[in-house]
Design a protein around this motif. Sequence first.
Motif, PDB file in Angstrom:
ATOM      1  N   CYS A   1       0.658  -1.307  -0.074  1.00  0.00           N
ATOM      2  CA  CYS A   1      -0.079  -0.035  -0.051  1.00  0.00           C
ATOM      3  C   CYS A   1       0.844   1.301  -0.018  1.00  0.00           C
ATOM      4  CB  CYS A   1      -0.882  -0.042   1.046  1.00  0.00           C
ATOM      5  SG  CYS A   1      -1.876  -1.333   1.334  1.00  0.00           S
ATOM      6  N   LYS A   2       0.227   2.309  -0.594  1.00  0.00           N
ATOM      7  CA  LYS A   2       0.845   3.604  -0.563  1.00  0.00           C
ATOM      8  C   LYS A   2       0.282   4.248   0.635  1.00  0.00           C
ATOM      9  CE  LYS A   2      -0.284   6.643  -3.849  1.00  0.00           C
ATOM     10  NZ  LYS A   2      -0.364   7.424  -5.047  1.00  0.00           N
ATOM     11  N   ILE A   3       1.265   4.895   1.453  1.00  0.00           N
ATOM     12  CA  ILE A   3       0.394   5.711   2.656  1.00  0.00           C
ATOM     13  C   ILE A   3       1.564   6.960   2.745  1.00  0.00           C
ATOM     14  CG2 ILE A   3      -0.714   3.846   3.930  1.00  0.00           C
ATOM     15  CD1 ILE A   3       1.719   3.929   5.930  1.00  0.00           C
ATOM     16  N   SER A   4       0.943   7.901   3.140  1.00  0.00           N
ATOM     17  CA  SER A   4       1.590   9.341   3.576  1.00  0.00           C
ATOM     18  C   SER A   4       2.214   9.146   4.978  1.00  0.00           C
ATOM     19  CB  SER A   4       0.752  10.353   3.382  1.00  0.00           C
ATOM     20  OG  SER A   4       1.097  11.709   4.015  1.00  0.00           O
TER      21      SER A   4
ATOM     22  N   LEU B   1       0.838   8.414   9.588  1.00  0.00           N
ATOM     23  CA  LEU B   1       1.327   7.676  10.709  1.00  0.00           C
ATOM     24  C   LEU B   1       1.598   8.202  12.055  1.00  0.00           C
ATOM     25  CD1 LEU B   1       4.246   5.803   8.630  1.00  0.00           C
ATOM     26  CD2 LEU B   1       2.106   4.907   9.470  1.00  0.00           C
ATOM     27  N   ASP B   2       1.386   7.891  13.120  1.00  0.00           N
ATOM     28  CA  ASP B   2       1.709   8.293  14.585  1.00  0.00           C
ATOM     29  C   ASP B   2       3.209   8.805  14.650  1.00  0.00           C
ATOM     30  OD1 ASP B   2       2.338   7.537  17.567  1.00  0.00           O
ATOM     31  OD2 ASP B   2       0.438   8.618  17.391  1.00  0.00           O
ATOM     32  N   ASP B   3       3.262   9.941  15.425  1.00  0.00           N
ATOM     33  CA  ASP B   3       4.692  10.424  15.413  1.00  0.00           C
ATOM     34  C   ASP B   3       5.588   9.442  16.166  1.00  0.00           C
ATOM     35  OD1 ASP B   3       3.831  12.762  14.339  1.00  0.00           O
ATOM     36  OD2 ASP B   3       3.510  13.877  16.198  1.00  0.00           O
ATOM     37  N   GLU B   4       5.162   8.670  17.295  1.00  0.00           N
ATOM     38  CA  GLU B   4       5.897   7.498  17.567  1.00  0.00           C
ATOM     39  C   GLU B   4       6.274   6.752  16.650  1.00  0.00           C
ATOM     40  OE1 GLU B   4       7.418   7.272  20.827  1.00  0.00           O
ATOM     41  OE2 GLU B   4       6.453   9.490  20.863  1.00  0.00           O
ATOM     42  N   ILE B   5       5.546   6.193  15.825  1.00  0.00           N
ATOM     43  CA  ILE B   5       5.860   5.232  14.747  1.00  0.00           C
ATOM     44  C   ILE B   5       6.990   5.974  13.766  1.00  0.00           C
ATOM     45  CG2 ILE B   5       5.034   4.124  12.696  1.00  0.00           C
ATOM     46  CD1 ILE B   5       3.954   2.811  15.282  1.00  0.00           C
ATOM     47  N   ILE B   6       6.678   7.028  13.395  1.00  0.00           N
ATOM     48  CA  ILE B   6       7.690   7.743  12.546  1.00  0.00           C
ATOM     49  C   ILE B   6       9.352   7.915  13.404  1.00  0.00           C
ATOM     50  CG2 ILE B   6       8.578   9.801  11.694  1.00  0.00           C
ATOM     51  CD1 ILE B   6       6.442   8.691   9.996  1.00  0.00           C
ATOM     52  N   LYS B   7       9.074   8.147  14.648  1.00  0.00           N
ATOM     53  CA  LYS B   7      10.393   8.264  15.530  1.00  0.00           C
ATOM     54  C   LYS B   7      10.649   6.718  15.472  1.00  0.00           C
ATOM     55  CE  LYS B   7      11.988   9.243  20.091  1.00  0.00           C
ATOM     56  NZ  LYS B   7      12.983   8.195  20.054  1.00  0.00           N
ATOM     57  N   SER B   8      10.085   5.807  16.001  1.00  0.00           N
ATOM     58  CA  SER B   8      10.585   4.504  15.718  1.00  0.00           C
ATOM     59  C   SER B   8      11.191   4.032  14.401  1.00  0.00           C
ATOM     60  CB  SER B   8       9.411   3.497  16.192  1.00  0.00           C
ATOM     61  OG  SER B   8       9.915   1.904  16.036  1.00  0.00           O
ATOM     62  N   ILE B   9      10.661   4.224  13.210  1.00  0.00           N
ATOM     63  CA  ILE B   9      11.332   3.911  11.990  1.00  0.00           C
ATOM     64  C   ILE B   9      12.712   4.770  12.010  1.00  0.00           C
ATOM     65  CG2 ILE B   9      11.117   4.210   9.630  1.00  0.00           C
ATOM     66  CD1 ILE B   9       7.925   3.778  10.036  1.00  0.00           C
TER      67      ILE B   9
ATOM     68  N   VAL C   1      17.166  -8.974  11.281  1.00  0.00           N
ATOM     69  CA  VAL C   1      15.966  -8.259  10.472  1.00  0.00           C
ATOM     70  C   VAL C   1      15.434  -7.172  11.784  1.00  0.00           C
ATOM     71  CG1 VAL C   1      13.578  -8.353   9.616  1.00  0.00           C
ATOM     72  CG2 VAL C   1      15.461 -10.105   8.821  1.00  0.00           C
ATOM     73  N   VAL C   2      15.237  -5.938  11.194  1.00  0.00           N
ATOM     74  CA  VAL C   2      14.491  -5.133  12.196  1.00  0.00           C
ATOM     75  C   VAL C   2      12.816  -5.274  11.722  1.00  0.00           C
ATOM     76  CG1 VAL C   2      14.347  -2.758  12.625  1.00  0.00           C
ATOM     77  CG2 VAL C   2      16.582  -3.542  12.340  1.00  0.00           C
ATOM     78  N   TYR C   3      12.217  -5.522  12.897  1.00  0.00           N
ATOM     79  CA  TYR C   3      10.648  -5.480  12.578  1.00  0.00           C
ATOM     80  C   TYR C   3      10.163  -4.322  12.962  1.00  0.00           C
ATOM     81  CZ  TYR C   3      11.143 -10.494  11.392  1.00  0.00           C
ATOM     82  OH  TYR C   3      11.578 -11.532  10.770  1.00  0.00           O
ATOM     83  N   ILE C   4       9.478  -3.679  12.126  1.00  0.00           N
ATOM     84  CA  ILE C   4       8.630  -2.501  12.723  1.00  0.00           C
ATOM     85  C   ILE C   4       7.173  -2.710  12.137  1.00  0.00           C
ATOM     86  CG2 ILE C   4       8.277  -0.027  12.666  1.00  0.00           C
ATOM     87  CD1 ILE C   4      11.369   0.111  11.868  1.00  0.00           C
ATOM     88  N   ASN C   5       6.351  -2.724  13.105  1.00  0.00           N
ATOM     89  CA  ASN C   5       4.789  -2.862  12.784  1.00  0.00           C
ATOM     90  C   ASN C   5       3.991  -1.370  12.693  1.00  0.00           C
ATOM     91  OD1 ASN C   5       4.956  -5.777  12.031  1.00  0.00           O
ATOM     92  ND2 ASN C   5       5.137  -6.003  14.251  1.00  0.00           N
ATOM     93  N   PRO C   6       4.097  -0.605  11.629  1.00  0.00           N
ATOM     94  CA  PRO C   6       3.364   0.480  11.700  1.00  0.00           C
ATOM     95  C   PRO C   6       1.870   0.257  11.691  1.00  0.00           C
ATOM     96  CG  PRO C   6       4.468   0.435   9.633  1.00  0.00           C
ATOM     97  CD  PRO C   6       4.899  -0.844  10.321  1.00  0.00           C
ATOM     98  N   TYR C   7       1.047   1.014  12.053  1.00  0.00           N
ATOM     99  CA  TYR C   7      -0.295   0.766  12.040  1.00  0.00           C
ATOM    100  C   TYR C   7      -1.054   2.133  11.757  1.00  0.00           C
ATOM    101  CZ  TYR C   7      -0.082   2.658  16.718  1.00  0.00           C
ATOM    102  OH  TYR C   7       0.020   3.403  17.895  1.00  0.00           O
TER     103      TYR C   7
END
Length: 102
Positions: A29-32, A36-44, A65-71
């Motif tokens: 998917c294409k998302i902007s 995303l939540d600021d905490e997810i952006i910070k984590s990424i 592997v680094v696992y990040i599960n943005p929601y």
Amino acid sequence: MHISQHLGKSVNQYPKYLENKLTSTLFKCKISTSDLDDEIIKSISDNILVRYFENIIYPNEKLPVVYINPYLEKRLDSKNIISYEHPTDIKCYIKKVLYGYY
């Protein structure tokens, strides 16, 4: 996974049960980033920065592997779906823990 735990199967049986009954589907998917939540952006960002320096310090190491599960907390329109597939070789962490293999 949570729902499957209530299917009347033991904890060790439900990953295999699901694998036999359902088809795995992976959506691209294409998302902007504004979705995303600021905490997810910070984590990424943190993970990208750390991995960058790990690659400089350990250039010959195979890093885990680094696992990040943005929601998303908003509904995603169908126009945002780029593609989908039904992979058969998914590495499932739950299966690794329960059975010792993916």
